[in-house]
Design a protein around this motif. Structure first.
Motif, PDB file in Angstrom:
ATOM      1  N   SER A 117       0.810  -1.218   0.000  1.00  0.00           N
ATOM      2  CA  SER A 117       0.000   0.000   0.000  1.00  0.00           C
ATOM      3  C   SER A 117       0.847   1.274   0.000  1.00  0.00           C
ATOM      4  O   SER A 117       0.324   2.366   0.050  1.00  0.00           O
ATOM      5  CB  SER A 117      -0.917   0.016   1.240  1.00  0.00           C
ATOM      6  N   THR A 118       2.187   1.098  -0.061  1.00  0.00           N
ATOM      7  CA  THR A 118       3.066   2.262   0.029  1.00  0.00           C
ATOM      8  C   THR A 118       2.758   3.307  -1.018  1.00  0.00           C
ATOM      9  O   THR A 118       2.649   4.494  -0.745  1.00  0.00           O
ATOM     10  CB  THR A 118       4.538   1.823  -0.102  1.00  0.00           C
ATOM     11  N   SER A 119       2.626   2.861  -2.283  1.00  0.00           N
ATOM     12  CA  SER A 119       2.423   3.808  -3.373  1.00  0.00           C
ATOM     13  C   SER A 119       1.010   4.369  -3.399  1.00  0.00           C
ATOM     14  O   SER A 119       0.692   5.189  -4.244  1.00  0.00           O
ATOM     15  CB  SER A 119       2.735   3.137  -4.719  1.00  0.00           C
ATOM     16  N   LEU A 120       0.147   3.893  -2.484  1.00  0.00           N
ATOM     17  CA  LEU A 120      -1.230   4.366  -2.447  1.00  0.00           C
ATOM     18  C   LEU A 120      -1.463   5.326  -1.279  1.00  0.00           C
ATOM     19  O   LEU A 120      -2.603   5.671  -0.981  1.00  0.00           O
ATOM     20  CB  LEU A 120      -2.195   3.169  -2.342  1.00  0.00           C
ATOM     21  N   ARG A 121      -0.392   5.760  -0.631  1.00  0.00           N
ATOM     22  CA  ARG A 121      -0.515   6.691   0.480  1.00  0.00           C
ATOM     23  C   ARG A 121      -0.283   8.114  -0.014  1.00  0.00           C
ATOM     24  O   ARG A 121       0.768   8.420  -0.565  1.00  0.00           O
ATOM     25  CB  ARG A 121       0.502   6.343   1.575  1.00  0.00           C
ATOM     26  N   LEU A 122      -1.250   8.971   0.216  1.00  0.00           N
ATOM     27  CA  LEU A 122      -1.150  10.338  -0.256  1.00  0.00           C
ATOM     28  C   LEU A 122      -0.338  11.229   0.686  1.00  0.00           C
ATOM     29  O   LEU A 122       0.489  12.031   0.250  1.00  0.00           O
ATOM     30  CB  LEU A 122      -2.546  10.939  -0.445  1.00  0.00           C
ATOM     31  N   GLY A 123      -0.606  11.112   1.990  1.00  0.00           N
ATOM     32  CA  GLY A 123       0.053  12.012   2.924  1.00  0.00           C
ATOM     33  C   GLY A 123      -0.538  13.407   2.805  1.00  0.00           C
ATOM     34  O   GLY A 123      -1.427  13.664   1.987  1.00  0.00           O
ATOM     35  N   TRP A 124      -0.030  14.336   3.607  1.00  0.00           N
ATOM     36  CA  TRP A 124      -0.607  15.681   3.604  1.00  0.00           C
ATOM     37  C   TRP A 124      -0.350  16.393   2.281  1.00  0.00           C
ATOM     38  O   TRP A 124      -1.173  17.206   1.839  1.00  0.00           O
ATOM     39  CB  TRP A 124      -0.065  16.492   4.775  1.00  0.00           C
ATOM     40  N   SER A 139      -6.936  18.824  -2.856  1.00  0.00           N
ATOM     41  CA  SER A 139      -7.833  19.920  -2.493  1.00  0.00           C
ATOM     42  C   SER A 139      -7.719  21.091  -3.462  1.00  0.00           C
ATOM     43  O   SER A 139      -8.728  21.695  -3.849  1.00  0.00           O
ATOM     44  CB  SER A 139      -7.535  20.387  -1.068  1.00  0.00           C
ATOM     45  N   VAL A 140      -6.489  21.412  -3.852  1.00  0.00           N
ATOM     46  CA  VAL A 140      -6.288  22.474  -4.841  1.00  0.00           C
ATOM     47  C   VAL A 140      -6.959  22.093  -6.151  1.00  0.00           C
ATOM     48  O   VAL A 140      -7.629  22.911  -6.795  1.00  0.00           O
ATOM     49  CB  VAL A 140      -4.785  22.734  -5.066  1.00  0.00           C
ATOM     50  N   GLY A 141      -6.809  20.825  -6.536  1.00  0.00           N
ATOM     51  CA  GLY A 141      -7.448  20.344  -7.760  1.00  0.00           C
ATOM     52  C   GLY A 141      -8.970  20.399  -7.677  1.00  0.00           C
ATOM     53  O   GLY A 141      -9.637  20.723  -8.665  1.00  0.00           O
ATOM     54  N   SER A 142      -9.515  20.094  -6.509  1.00  0.00           N
ATOM     55  CA  SER A 142     -10.970  20.125  -6.328  1.00  0.00           C
ATOM     56  C   SER A 142     -11.516  21.532  -6.508  1.00  0.00           C
ATOM     57  O   SER A 142     -12.516  21.755  -7.202  1.00  0.00           O
ATOM     58  CB  SER A 142     -11.346  19.604  -4.934  1.00  0.00           C
ATOM     59  N   LEU A 143     -10.854  22.509  -5.866  1.00  0.00           N
ATOM     60  CA  LEU A 143     -11.307  23.889  -5.975  1.00  0.00           C
ATOM     61  C   LEU A 143     -11.196  24.399  -7.408  1.00  0.00           C
ATOM     62  O   LEU A 143     -12.084  25.098  -7.904  1.00  0.00           O
ATOM     63  CB  LEU A 143     -10.479  24.774  -5.037  1.00  0.00           C
ATOM     64  N   VAL A 189       6.713  20.123  -7.386  1.00  0.00           N
ATOM     65  CA  VAL A 189       7.246  20.332  -6.040  1.00  0.00           C
ATOM     66  C   VAL A 189       7.120  19.050  -5.217  1.00  0.00           C
ATOM     67  O   VAL A 189       8.046  18.641  -4.516  1.00  0.00           O
ATOM     68  CB  VAL A 189       6.510  21.486  -5.338  1.00  0.00           C
ATOM     69  N   PHE A 190       5.953  18.396  -5.323  1.00  0.00           N
ATOM     70  CA  PHE A 190       5.719  17.139  -4.607  1.00  0.00           C
ATOM     71  C   PHE A 190       5.995  15.971  -5.545  1.00  0.00           C
ATOM     72  O   PHE A 190       5.123  15.141  -5.832  1.00  0.00           O
ATOM     73  CB  PHE A 190       4.273  17.070  -4.106  1.00  0.00           C
ATOM     74  N   SER A 191       7.203  15.911  -6.049  1.00  0.00           N
ATOM     75  CA  SER A 191       7.553  14.923  -7.073  1.00  0.00           C
ATOM     76  C   SER A 191       7.436  13.477  -6.604  1.00  0.00           C
ATOM     77  O   SER A 191       7.258  12.566  -7.403  1.00  0.00           O
ATOM     78  CB  SER A 191       8.980  15.179  -7.577  1.00  0.00           C
ATOM     79  N   LYS A 192       7.528  13.256  -5.294  1.00  0.00           N
ATOM     80  CA  LYS A 192       7.447  11.888  -4.773  1.00  0.00           C
ATOM     81  C   LYS A 192       6.027  11.511  -4.355  1.00  0.00           C
ATOM     82  O   LYS A 192       5.794  10.417  -3.856  1.00  0.00           O
ATOM     83  CB  LYS A 192       8.393  11.731  -3.577  1.00  0.00           C
ATOM     84  N   THR A 193       5.101  12.421  -4.558  1.00  0.00           N
ATOM     85  CA  THR A 193       3.701  12.158  -4.214  1.00  0.00           C
ATOM     86  C   THR A 193       3.003  11.483  -5.395  1.00  0.00           C
ATOM     87  O   THR A 193       3.232  11.867  -6.538  1.00  0.00           O
ATOM     88  CB  THR A 193       2.976  13.482  -3.887  1.00  0.00           C
ATOM     89  N   PRO A 194       2.166  10.463  -5.150  1.00  0.00           N
ATOM     90  CA  PRO A 194       1.428   9.822  -6.249  1.00  0.00           C
ATOM     91  C   PRO A 194       0.368  10.780  -6.791  1.00  0.00           C
ATOM     92  O   PRO A 194      -0.793  10.763  -6.372  1.00  0.00           O
ATOM     93  CB  PRO A 194       0.794   8.592  -5.581  1.00  0.00           C
TER      94      PRO A 194
END
Length: 294
Positions: A68-75, A82-86, A176-181
């Motif tokens: 599940s590592t690659s499926l963790r978003l984190g903050w 959230s930015v995408g939603s708005l 900026v969040f290059s390691k974020t999925p």
């Protein structure tokens, strides 16, 4: 193969993916206006199908044995979502309140906002060709807005500006969040709209006609997000935004064909200027990358 060759290939692939996503995105205005339902209902349905399809893509692409590592978003991932939603909500609302041309024209300013944010957050230098092409895009936007297209509905235009800023920030945060999925963050963003939309409206209270269009909208959204997100990871945010500006003439053309929405002649002239700058920039990058590969 050298790292330089790999970088050149990534550049070509990034350009192709972003341009493909732009073609799909150009249908958004037509679909939004063709759907009778309100903004929240559209956001809810698009969020549902977008979340399911994007999440399925993430699971399918996930490396074997990673759990599940690659499926963790984190903050970081949830901030990106959230930015995408708005930005998505403002995107839909803007189309409901003003011309497709207005939204497309304002969206053309994304490269400048993205370039500024990327410089501010990452100290990323903007290449000279990108600046030249961006300047031509500005001229095209000035030609279109100068005829009064932007004054049709001031509230709608203001919402479109918020949409533009949100998209610019979203593109920069991807890098900026290059390691974020980031693709999974796109699914989370769509899911946020589905949950919130369900609270504010009754998504089941739609006609068959609207239902079919809402499903189509959700599918198109998922495809566009996947292409755009993957492409943006391979090129700079300013370049991604600039290539995405191809949506301007395409969206206006789609609105003309399907909605009989005809902006002033100057809008078409400005649109040609914008598209010409984008094609010149993309062709220049393609030729440079191709020469490296040879």
């Amino acid at each position: 193969m050298s790292d330089h060759d790999t970088s050149a290939q990534d550049q070509i692939l990034g350009i192709a993916l972003v341009l493909a996503s732009t073609v799909v995105f150009s249908l958004s205005g037509v679909l939004t206006k063709a759907i009778v339902s309100d903004t929240w209902t559209i956001a809810c349905w698009r969020g549902l199908f977008g979340a399911v399809l994007i999440a399925a893509y993430v699971v399918w692409q996930r490396p074997k044995g990673h759990g599940s590592t690659s499926l963790r978003l984190g903050w970081r991932g949830w901030l990106l979502a959230s930015v995408g939603s708005l930005a998505s909500l403002a995107f839909i609302a803007a189309f409901k309140m003003t011309y497709v041309a207005n939204v497309a024209i304002i969206y053309a300013t994304v490269p400048f906002a993205a370039a500024f944010l990327e410089w501010a957050l990452m100290r990323q230098k903007v290449r000279h060709p990108t600046m030249v092409a961006a300047a031509i895009c500005v001229a095209g936007v000035v030609v279109m807005v100068g005829t009064g297209v932007g004054s049709v509905n001031l509230l709608g235009d203001f919402v479109a500006v918020l949409m533009m800023l949100g998209n610019a920030l979203y593109m920069v945060l991807i890098r900026v969040f290059s390691k974020t999925p980031v693709v999974l963050a796109g699914a989370a963003s769509a899911l946020q709209l589905f949950v919130i939309g369900w609270i504010f409206t009754d998504p089941l209270d739609v006609s068959l006609h609207d239902g079919l269009l809402l499903i189509l909208f959700g599918v198109c959204f998922a495809i566009a997000v996947i292409l755009w997100t993957e492409g943006t990871k391979l090129i700079t945010a300013a370049e991604s935004g600039l290539l995405g500006s191809a949506e301007v003439p395409l969206a206006i053309l789609m609105a003309w064909i399907f909605l009989a929405e005809i902006p002033p002649l100057a809008s078409f002239i400005g649109g040609v200027m914008v598209l010409g700058a984008i094609l010149w920039h993309a062709n220049r990058d393609y030729r440079q990358a191709k020469s490296v590969l040879q």
